[in-house]
Design a protein around this motif. Sequence first.
Motif, PDB file in Angstrom:
ATOM      1  N   ASP A   1     -15.209 -13.244 -65.660  1.00 35.44           N
ATOM      2  CA  ASP A   1     -16.546 -13.726 -65.722  1.00 35.44           C
ATOM      3  C   ASP A   1     -17.185 -14.152 -64.224  1.00 35.44           C
ATOM      4  N   ARG A   2     -16.587 -14.180 -63.294  1.00 35.99           N
ATOM      5  CA  ARG A   2     -16.856 -14.274 -61.812  1.00 35.99           C
ATOM      6  C   ARG A   2     -15.948 -13.936 -60.625  1.00 35.99           C
ATOM      7  N   ALA A   3     -16.368 -13.922 -59.536  1.00 33.92           N
ATOM      8  CA  ALA A   3     -15.483 -13.489 -58.620  1.00 33.92           C
ATOM      9  C   ALA A   3     -14.465 -14.403 -58.309  1.00 33.92           C
ATOM     10  N   GLY A   4     -13.446 -13.922 -57.654  1.00 35.55           N
ATOM     11  CA  GLY A   4     -12.482 -14.782 -57.248  1.00 35.55           C
ATOM     12  C   GLY A   4     -11.079 -14.059 -57.164  1.00 35.55           C
ATOM     13  N   THR A   5      -9.802 -14.821 -56.934  1.00 35.63           N
ATOM     14  CA  THR A   5      -8.740 -14.623 -56.922  1.00 35.63           C
ATOM     15  C   THR A   5      -8.093 -14.634 -58.340  1.00 35.63           C
ATOM     16  N   LEU A   6      -7.191 -13.718 -59.051  1.00 35.08           N
ATOM     17  CA  LEU A   6      -6.702 -13.808 -60.163  1.00 35.08           C
ATOM     18  C   LEU A   6      -5.421 -14.447 -59.858  1.00 35.08           C
ATOM     19  N   THR A   7      -4.994 -15.826 -60.261  1.00 31.52           N
ATOM     20  CA  THR A   7      -3.896 -16.380 -60.024  1.00 31.52           C
ATOM     21  C   THR A   7      -3.090 -16.568 -61.054  1.00 31.52           C
ATOM     22  N   ALA A   8      -3.285 -16.237 -62.405  1.00 32.64           N
ATOM     23  CA  ALA A   8      -2.494 -16.309 -63.442  1.00 32.64           C
ATOM     24  C   ALA A   8      -2.807 -15.226 -64.608  1.00 32.64           C
ATOM     25  N   ALA A   9      -1.759 -14.497 -65.045  1.00 35.71           N
ATOM     26  CA  ALA A   9      -2.029 -13.483 -66.310  1.00 35.71           C
ATOM     27  C   ALA A   9      -0.919 -13.071 -66.682  1.00 35.71           C
ATOM     28  N   PRO A  10      -0.631 -12.590 -67.816  1.00 34.52           N
ATOM     29  CA  PRO A  10       0.484 -12.271 -68.491  1.00 34.52           C
ATOM     30  C   PRO A  10       0.918 -10.931 -67.870  1.00 34.52           C
TER      31      PRO A  10
ATOM     32  N   ARG B   1      -1.489  -4.209 -71.186  1.00 32.19           N
ATOM     33  CA  ARG B   1      -1.388  -3.703 -69.810  1.00 32.19           C
ATOM     34  C   ARG B   1      -2.577  -4.327 -68.903  1.00 32.19           C
ATOM     35  N   PRO B   2      -1.989  -4.995 -67.858  1.00 36.44           N
ATOM     36  CA  PRO B   2      -2.668  -5.677 -66.642  1.00 36.44           C
ATOM     37  C   PRO B   2      -3.646  -4.375 -65.972  1.00 36.44           C
ATOM     38  N   VAL B   3      -4.598  -4.895 -65.548  1.00 36.84           N
ATOM     39  CA  VAL B   3      -5.598  -3.702 -64.947  1.00 36.84           C
ATOM     40  C   VAL B   3      -5.751  -4.415 -63.166  1.00 36.84           C
ATOM     41  N   ARG B   4      -5.808  -5.781 -63.190  1.00 32.38           N
ATOM     42  CA  ARG B   4      -5.627  -6.187 -62.084  1.00 32.38           C
ATOM     43  C   ARG B   4      -4.525  -7.271 -61.748  1.00 32.38           C
ATOM     44  N   ALA B   5      -3.905  -7.018 -60.369  1.00 34.53           N
ATOM     45  CA  ALA B   5      -2.519  -7.622 -59.992  1.00 34.53           C
ATOM     46  C   ALA B   5      -3.019  -9.011 -59.778  1.00 34.53           C
ATOM     47  N   VAL B   6      -1.853 -10.061 -60.510  1.00 36.77           N
ATOM     48  CA  VAL B   6      -1.990 -11.628 -59.697  1.00 36.77           C
ATOM     49  C   VAL B   6      -2.072 -11.323 -58.315  1.00 36.77           C
ATOM     50  N   GLY B   7      -3.102 -12.332 -57.588  1.00 40.13           N
ATOM     51  CA  GLY B   7      -3.147 -12.430 -56.043  1.00 40.13           C
ATOM     52  C   GLY B   7      -4.338 -11.511 -55.546  1.00 40.13           C
ATOM     53  N   GLU B   8      -4.872 -10.544 -56.524  1.00 38.12           N
ATOM     54  CA  GLU B   8      -6.004  -9.850 -55.919  1.00 38.12           C
ATOM     55  C   GLU B   8      -7.267 -10.373 -55.799  1.00 38.12           C
ATOM     56  N   TYR B   9      -8.060 -10.446 -55.035  1.00 37.10           N
ATOM     57  CA  TYR B   9      -9.433 -11.087 -55.145  1.00 37.10           C
ATOM     58  C   TYR B   9     -10.544  -9.652 -55.271  1.00 37.10           C
TER      59      TYR B   9
ATOM     60  N   PHE C   1      -2.764 -12.887 -79.590  1.00 35.95           N
ATOM     61  CA  PHE C   1      -2.196 -12.609 -78.160  1.00 35.95           C
ATOM     62  C   PHE C   1      -3.397 -13.184 -77.354  1.00 35.95           C
ATOM     63  N   LEU C   2      -4.632 -12.909 -77.231  1.00 33.03           N
ATOM     64  CA  LEU C   2      -5.622 -13.356 -76.429  1.00 33.03           C
ATOM     65  C   LEU C   2      -5.556 -14.770 -76.662  1.00 33.03           C
ATOM     66  N   ALA C   3      -5.542 -15.535 -77.609  1.00 29.98           N
ATOM     67  CA  ALA C   3      -5.198 -17.131 -77.482  1.00 29.98           C
ATOM     68  C   ALA C   3      -4.176 -17.488 -76.887  1.00 29.98           C
ATOM     69  N   ALA C   4      -3.120 -16.645 -76.892  1.00 35.08           N
ATOM     70  CA  ALA C   4      -1.798 -17.386 -76.582  1.00 35.08           C
ATOM     71  C   ALA C   4      -1.541 -17.289 -75.074  1.00 35.08           C
ATOM     72  N   ASN C   5      -2.561 -16.701 -74.133  1.00 44.07           N
ATOM     73  CA  ASN C   5      -2.294 -16.067 -73.145  1.00 44.07           C
ATOM     74  C   ASN C   5      -3.351 -16.636 -72.256  1.00 44.07           C
ATOM     75  N   ARG C   6      -3.080 -16.854 -70.846  1.00 39.31           N
ATOM     76  CA  ARG C   6      -4.323 -17.114 -69.955  1.00 39.31           C
ATOM     77  C   ARG C   6      -4.581 -16.184 -68.895  1.00 39.31           C
ATOM     78  N   TRP C   7      -5.701 -16.381 -68.337  1.00 38.68           N
ATOM     79  CA  TRP C   7      -6.128 -15.504 -67.058  1.00 38.68           C
ATOM     80  C   TRP C   7      -6.959 -16.474 -66.237  1.00 38.68           C
ATOM     81  N   GLU C   8      -6.312 -16.729 -65.266  1.00 43.08           N
ATOM     82  CA  GLU C   8      -7.117 -17.888 -64.291  1.00 43.08           C
ATOM     83  C   GLU C   8      -7.527 -17.077 -63.094  1.00 43.08           C
ATOM     84  N   ILE C   9      -8.791 -17.560 -62.691  1.00 40.82           N
ATOM     85  CA  ILE C   9      -9.355 -17.033 -61.489  1.00 40.82           C
ATOM     86  C   ILE C   9      -9.613 -18.306 -60.650  1.00 40.82           C
ATOM     87  N   ALA C  10      -9.348 -18.203 -59.359  1.00 38.68           N
ATOM     88  CA  ALA C  10      -9.711 -19.313 -58.323  1.00 38.68           C
ATOM     89  C   ALA C  10     -10.407 -18.532 -57.377  1.00 38.68           C
TER      90      ALA C  10
END
Length: 403
Positions: free
Chosen positions: A330-339, A354-362, A393-402
Amino acid sequence: MRLYLLALNPTDSVTEGFLPAAARLGLDVTLLTDSPDAHRAAHAAPAAPPEAAGCEILPCDVRDFREVVALIGRHRAPDAVFTNSDHLQTQAALAAGYFGLPAKDWRATLRTKNKAELRRCLAAAGLDRVRALELAPGQDPAVLDPPFPCVVKPREGVASEDVALVADAAGLAARCAEIRTRRPHDALVVEEFLDGTLHTLETLGDGTRRHVLGGFRTRLSPPPHFVEEALEFVPELPAPVLDQVLARLDALGVGLGACHTEFVLRPDGSTSLIEVNYRAIGDQCDLMLARLLGIPYFEHVLRVHLGQPLPAELGARTGMFGQNRAVCADRAGTLTAAPPAQEHRGGGVHLVYRPVRAVGEYHEHHRTNRDYLGLVWAVGTDRAAVDGAVGDFLAANRWEIAP
């Protein structure tokens, strides 16, 4: 037998779908691509099937059919030339035709890719008269007289990229100027807004016989953008609706292989095409479709490009439900956490993430399918269980963007 597979960037459809299917058919695969390193990395990823590792990868300017023909000609004799890329259908059709192999009609691949030509073809056939105008690169949108509200989009774009709803002439001018900062040499299409429920139709043909596999009811993000957020499997459409869509595919010349058609269904039962993607549906939905129907979908697609006819009956199972959900930034940034990539079976449900974006990517915030962080889908015989598994599944996992 040797299959030449044309590709740009890696996709799950190729890595998880077509390459394992080719291995099961005993085919030797040569992948031609302008991104060889990206494909090697995708084939080495933890979630990649082992069959991908044995694929021969050769660098090639796959957007130029002449380069494709030249490389194949000096390499090994082909038995099939195939692509699942929107951008390479005409190149694959021309290359396959050059070598005398089963091929899509290159005119049909061009009509379906070029959205202005698609509108002209359907209008000439007396079908689906959607008011659409073409804007050449650099042309002032003030010369147009579009019906407002209208949609502006690249003539040969994909995946909701640079597609937007505009309300008036000032908005159209602003949106065209914005798109041209990224696509200065691309023609645009400006067409009337088609209000209704968005659906897809998935078909598979061998040039003579066509099977209708079902489709998906699609939920979009709020306007002015058109990001696909959720798709729900719809096994059958009303016969009048299906007849309308199939008549338009016939007019376009669609017949060989997989086709993914997007259309609007209005309350009165009438339909209008949004676009025709002359390939398998993506974003994990093709993998979900194969699981839903219980058929060797990817093998069937490859077989028709080898010149083999489809069976009269595919033996698809019924009574299945499926849902595909995208996790969007929902915003620009670096993905810092994802399953991580994972699969679960239990309670009559098969769930895949299946992930689409790797953790650490901006990434910037695009307001398109480029904002996908991951895709989760589930299939089963009970709709409530399928929907519940995806929600849990969506409720139990977190996707965090810094920032």
